[in-house]
Design an enzyme around this catalytic site. Structure first.
Site, PDB file in Angstrom:
ATOM      1  N   LYS A   1      30.489  75.963  33.247  1.00  0.00           N
ATOM      2  CA  LYS A   1      30.456  76.941  34.326  1.00  0.00           C
ATOM      3  C   LYS A   1      30.689  78.348  33.785  1.00  0.00           C
ATOM      4  O   LYS A   1      31.265  78.513  32.707  1.00  0.00           O
ATOM      5  CB  LYS A   1      31.558  76.618  35.344  1.00  0.00           C
TER       6      LYS A   1
ATOM      7  N   ARG B   1      29.566  63.276  41.801  1.00  0.00           N
ATOM      8  CA  ARG B   1      28.793  62.142  42.311  1.00  0.00           C
ATOM      9  C   ARG B   1      28.819  60.961  41.339  1.00  0.00           C
ATOM     10  O   ARG B   1      28.635  59.816  41.752  1.00  0.00           O
ATOM     11  CB  ARG B   1      27.357  62.594  42.604  1.00  0.00           C
TER      12      ARG B   1
END
Length: 489
Positions: A263, A337
């Site tokens: 990130k 996920r």
């Protein structure tokens, strides 16, 4: 903080011995002969105040009022939303004052929802984080006394609201902690501590046990971290053993760098909040421990860090999930996920009546819904309706999002059964479509709380959402039969 409930009228309220007295009056207020009614009536006549929503009048050292600080709060129609807004404004006005004892007189017609709204607003306005401060200045407010027209009629709602506050503050506390003070191991210890309460049990699996189960997706995310993963299984047994449980699955990424798909540095510190789904599960179980409702609940928390190092999973790697499905990891920053899909497969063994996963899953959901509503996805109509209704009742709002099969097209890949991302378009929906592949054997819902789990900027901190929604939903399931599944295709 201690909460008390008492029968209290406008005539009795002036004698309340506290540091501040909040008096809530609605649009139907008609002044009587008591001191507070006369004061409110004079303010209305002078057009200095009116009992409409959002109207607040402060006074200090009023003759005949025991409390030195008096606040008249207009609550309009007396709805839970108006009450919460009014009390929140009052708590903001009292910020910085040395108020330790607070009395609220809910003189307007008061139902269960209004009582809960008032109590939650007081708790929200007085919460203080202290866990990692060298010289912590804790919460000044120590006692809150809620005066209502009929204590007996609202006692059950009061107990429920107090438990909800305890659950929300548990979730806040863990989500607010820095990642080095909320490791997977420390989360597991917190779960074990909760399990000392009646009817609660906790099992914690480590890397070896997770590998033996075949949770390849979960293991892949944890590969780059020094901190060992933990798979936490909490159980609350409040009903007969044969009663099918509701399973809550909380994303527990205790820090998310993005892995190899790292990130940007700006605001990366907020990725300590990426375990807010796990924190909400802990919060729900904290409330269940107090309320002891007649239902069975299982909480699953796959907890790990997502870090980059020489062992970290790489974009393009293919892993095998617990379900047997293979996954091409195109973006290592779509890790939530991956841990959730193995937990969803693990949930099958409980033969659940419903499974709800809770996750700070996608920035796309923040773009779609902001910080007002959580994203709700569901394969089962009855479950979707129940969760939406629970959110409305708890003022912990969500919004139903689509699950059309066409959205799954972008998850197709030539190198595995499914890819873990499908591009920028409809990112919150395609993430849910990925999870749905692993939730086909039970009624399933997914709450994307990326926009609602915490606030940024000057007010940075966890919100404790969606503990209120989840608890409202669970309590509505007490002693009710499991709903027939009506799956969306």
């Amino acid at each position: 903080m201690n909460f008390e409930l008492a029968t209290l009228s406008l005539g009795d309220a002036p004698a309340e011995k506290s540091d501040a007295l909040l008096v809530l009056l609605g649009e139907g207020f008609k002044p009587g002969k008591d001191a507070l009614s006369r004061l409110a009536g004079e303010a209305i006549k002078a057009q200095d105040w009116e009992p409409k929503g959002g109207k607040l009048l402060q006074a200090y050292r009023v003759a005949g009022i025991a409390a030195p600080r008096l606040l008249l709060l207009g609550v309009g129609d007396g709805s839970a939303r108006q009450v919460r807004s009014a009390v929140a404004a009052a708590m903001s006005a009292l910020k910085g004052t040395p108020v330790k004892r607070l009395s609220l007189c809910l003189a307007a017609p008061c139902d269960d929802a209004a009582l809960r709204a008032a109590l939650l607003a007081v708790a929200e306005g007085s919460y203080v984080y202290t866990a990692t401060k060298s010289k912590p200045e804790g919460r000044k407010l120590q006692r809150v006394r809620l005066g209502v027209p009929d204590e007996a009629a609202l006692s059950a709602a009061f107990e429920r609201a107090v438990a909800t506050v305890a659950g929300i503050e548990c979730a806040k506390e863990w989500a607010n902690r820095p990642a080095n003070h909320a490791t997977p191991t420390q989360l597991a210890a917190a779960a074990k501590a909760l399990a000392k309460s009646p009817r609660l049990q906790c099992e914690v699996l480590g890397p070896k046990e997770v590998a033996q189960l075949g949770m390849g997706a979960f293991l892949a995310v944890a590969r780059g971290a020094e901190e060992p993963l933990r798979f936490i299984v909490l159980r609350y047994n409040g009903a007969a053993r044969a009663s099918a449980p509701v399973v809550l699955v909380g994303k527990g990424i205790t820090f998310d760098t993005g892995g190899i798909s790292i990130k940007p540095a700006a605001e990366m510190d907020e990725m300590k909040f990426d375990m807010s789904g796990a924190a909400s599960v802990l919060g729900v179980f904290r409330a269940l421990a107090d309320l002891q409702p007649a239902l069975n609940v299982v909480g699953l928390i796959p907890a790990c860090e997502n870090m980059p190092d020489g062992r970290a999973v790489k974009p393009g790697d293919v892993v095998t999930s617990l379900s047997g499905q293979t996954i091409e990891i195109l973006n290592t920053d779509a890790e939530g996920r991956l841990v959730l899909c193995d937990a969803l497969s693990y949930a099958e063994r409980f033969k659940p009546r419903a499974v709800v996963d809770i996750a700070t899953l996608t920035g796309a959901c923040v773009i779609a819904l902001g910080g007002v509503r959580s994203g709700l996805f569901a394969s089962d109509e009855a479950l979707a309706q129940a969760l939406a209704a629970a959110g409305d009742a708890a003022q912990d709002l969500c919004w139903r999002m689509p699950l059309d099969e066409d959205y799954a097209e972008g998850l197709k890949t030539s190198f595995a059964d499914v890819a873990n991302v499908a591009g920028r378009a409809a990112g919150a929906v395609t993430a849910a479509k990925f999870l749905q592949r692993f939730a086909g054997k039970f009624p399933w819902a997914h709450l994307d709380i990326a926009g609602t789990a915490w606030k940024s900027g000057a007010a940075k901190g966890a919100t404790g959402r969606p503990v209120g929604l989840l608890l409202e939903y669970l309590l509505a399931q007490q002693e009710s039969p499991a709903p027939a599944a009506k799956r969306r295709r």
